[in-house]
Scaffold this motif. Sequence first.
Motif, PDB file in Angstrom:
ATOM      1  N   CYS A  83      17.971  -7.007  23.921  1.00  0.00           N
ATOM      2  CA  CYS A  83      18.991  -7.828  23.258  1.00  0.00           C
ATOM      3  C   CYS A  83      19.352  -7.226  21.900  1.00  0.00           C
ATOM      4  O   CYS A  83      18.495  -7.063  21.050  1.00  0.00           O
ATOM      5  CB  CYS A  83      18.475  -9.253  23.088  1.00  0.00           C
ATOM      6  SG  CYS A  83      19.601 -10.300  22.138  1.00  0.00           S
ATOM      7  N   CYS A 132      18.718 -10.245  18.847  1.00  0.00           N
ATOM      8  CA  CYS A 132      17.403 -10.593  18.296  1.00  0.00           C
ATOM      9  C   CYS A 132      16.475  -9.386  18.277  1.00  0.00           C
ATOM     10  O   CYS A 132      15.381  -9.448  17.735  1.00  0.00           O
ATOM     11  CB  CYS A 132      16.775 -11.738  19.078  1.00  0.00           C
ATOM     12  SG  CYS A 132      16.372 -11.327  20.777  1.00  0.00           S
ATOM     13  N   CYS A 189      20.827 -14.136  26.424  1.00  0.00           N
ATOM     14  CA  CYS A 189      19.483 -13.675  26.082  1.00  0.00           C
ATOM     15  C   CYS A 189      18.526 -14.850  26.263  1.00  0.00           C
ATOM     16  O   CYS A 189      18.674 -15.889  25.625  1.00  0.00           O
ATOM     17  CB  CYS A 189      19.412 -13.163  24.650  1.00  0.00           C
ATOM     18  SG  CYS A 189      17.713 -12.755  24.163  1.00  0.00           S
ATOM     19  N   CYS A 210      16.534 -15.356  22.548  1.00  0.00           N
ATOM     20  CA  CYS A 210      17.142 -15.979  21.360  1.00  0.00           C
ATOM     21  C   CYS A 210      18.226 -16.982  21.732  1.00  0.00           C
ATOM     22  O   CYS A 210      18.710 -17.708  20.872  1.00  0.00           O
ATOM     23  CB  CYS A 210      17.693 -14.919  20.411  1.00  0.00           C
ATOM     24  SG  CYS A 210      19.089 -14.001  21.066  1.00  0.00           S
TER      25      CYS A 210
HETATM   26 ZN   LIG Z   1      18.125 -12.143  22.008  1.00  0.00          ZN
END
Ligand SMILES: [Zn+2]
Length: 535
Positions: A35, A38, A56, A59
């Motif tokens: 990701c 994050c 994601c 996050c």
């Molecule tokens: Zn993430």
Amino acid sequence: MDSHPQEFPFGIMDVVELLHLNVRRRQYDSVYTDCPFCGDQRGKMNVNFDKNVWRCNYCGQSGGMLALYARLHNLSNAEAYREICDELSMGGASWGREDFRAENASAIRQEAETAGREGISQSPRAGAREIHETLSALFGMLKLSDSHRRHLRSEKRGLTDGQIDALGFKSTPPFYMCRSLTERLIQKGCTVAGVPGFYLHEKGYWTVKFTTMTSGILIPAVGMDGLIQGAQILLDVPIRDKNDPSDKKGAKYIWLSSQNRNMGVTSGSPVHFVGKFPARTVYVTEGLLKADIAHCAMCRSFLATAGANNVAALEEIFRSLAQSGTELIIEAHDMDKFRNAMTAAGGNKIYLMAKKCGMECRRLTWDPNYKGIDDWQLALKRKERQREGERKNPGAADILQNMQDAECFLQKYRIYQLDFGREQTPIPFAFEGIRELHKAGFEQPPAKEYCLVWDSVLPCPENSMDKEILKRIKDAFSDHLPDGYKGRQVAPSDILELYDEEKRSYYYVDTGGFEPVRFSPFLARTIQERESTGQ
Ligand SMILES: [Zn+2]
């Protein structure tokens, strides 16, 4: 909008490709990637290429394919759409490897051939003066943002406003200004065809390749004749290649190049010169910005290549330096030349080239706690300022007096440091922490690679812990080295021995402290042995 992906000339996997996202797992309608929001590196982001959406699971960020690109770059969806279309029109993520792989003439030729094979026409390179005039005019239209100026003034870079302006750093312009900037240059009578960075857009207008992903600080590459030959970009966000291992940070610098664009041209890999010309002594280092910073700190003349082993172009320059009266070349590559065979090989080539041109060549080494010559010079300046501060405000002297009053004992200690031999053969864990020692395949430090450089006593307060004593030894050998000391500043990969009549303890100097290790001192060389073999 995203629910009708058929209206788009691209799919979410194109965006994944453009963003160099690392794909960890594949399923029939989706992939799992790291990701970019994050920073997760376990593949928690699900990208569904059937529905063109992403989420994601770590996050919680989610959205459509335009939002993926737009949110990451603070763009509107419309801006993201235009930029993605533009990038994809020329066959993929052309700001990738090819821009910084061009390390030598043969690689550049190879890439030109590749571009030719892929049917991308290239412009013949414009003349040196034309390139200089176009890039100077372009730089004249650009600004340096406040945050970029702050970065250059920061402790890490240590430049003053005057130096920043004199060296001509600028911020890359936003993507949407590329076309109008190019139009203004053409109106001014500048040549754009054959100037690195410029290319002919498929819609028939000339433009220059600045993108959101390659935003950063523009660093001019200036030849010895004072002409701008090209520019590097210090990227705001390093670009990782999707094949890179996850602990690799990615490229921080790329050249401004329009290779792999229609009627574009490669940046090549020009050598940068900063300082007085002619000069009796010239330093050589890797990295344009590093040379600029070191020049400002030391007032010496510097040549900078884009990489430590990227030295082929120096030969011709050395010849003209020798003709103009340069007598000494100082190789000032990063201290990883003591552990990296590639860096070391680059240094050896410089040595041979200088000799061939009838110049002396010396290898510069410094406190191994600092990687680059710029880091080291800036640290010296910081320490100088600190000492001045202490002279004006003598509070530290009291602490010293208190310590002398307290009850003390004399701790016996020895310092062992890596010995690179007459050939200065690199050792893969030199000046790095204990993890790198283990990675190099050693469970314990190999004593036969070491030399005993110091054996002395240190007054220590009664009841000192070993770690405190070790810290005091390291501090004592960090700045002004004692008379007669033939070693380096104490740095990672050194061995410190604390001993008395009963006990000997060995510690590996790690990056953040000291690790107890086993060590066989009788295998290590002594200074006398080292000197008798002529090293
Ligand atoms: Zn993430």
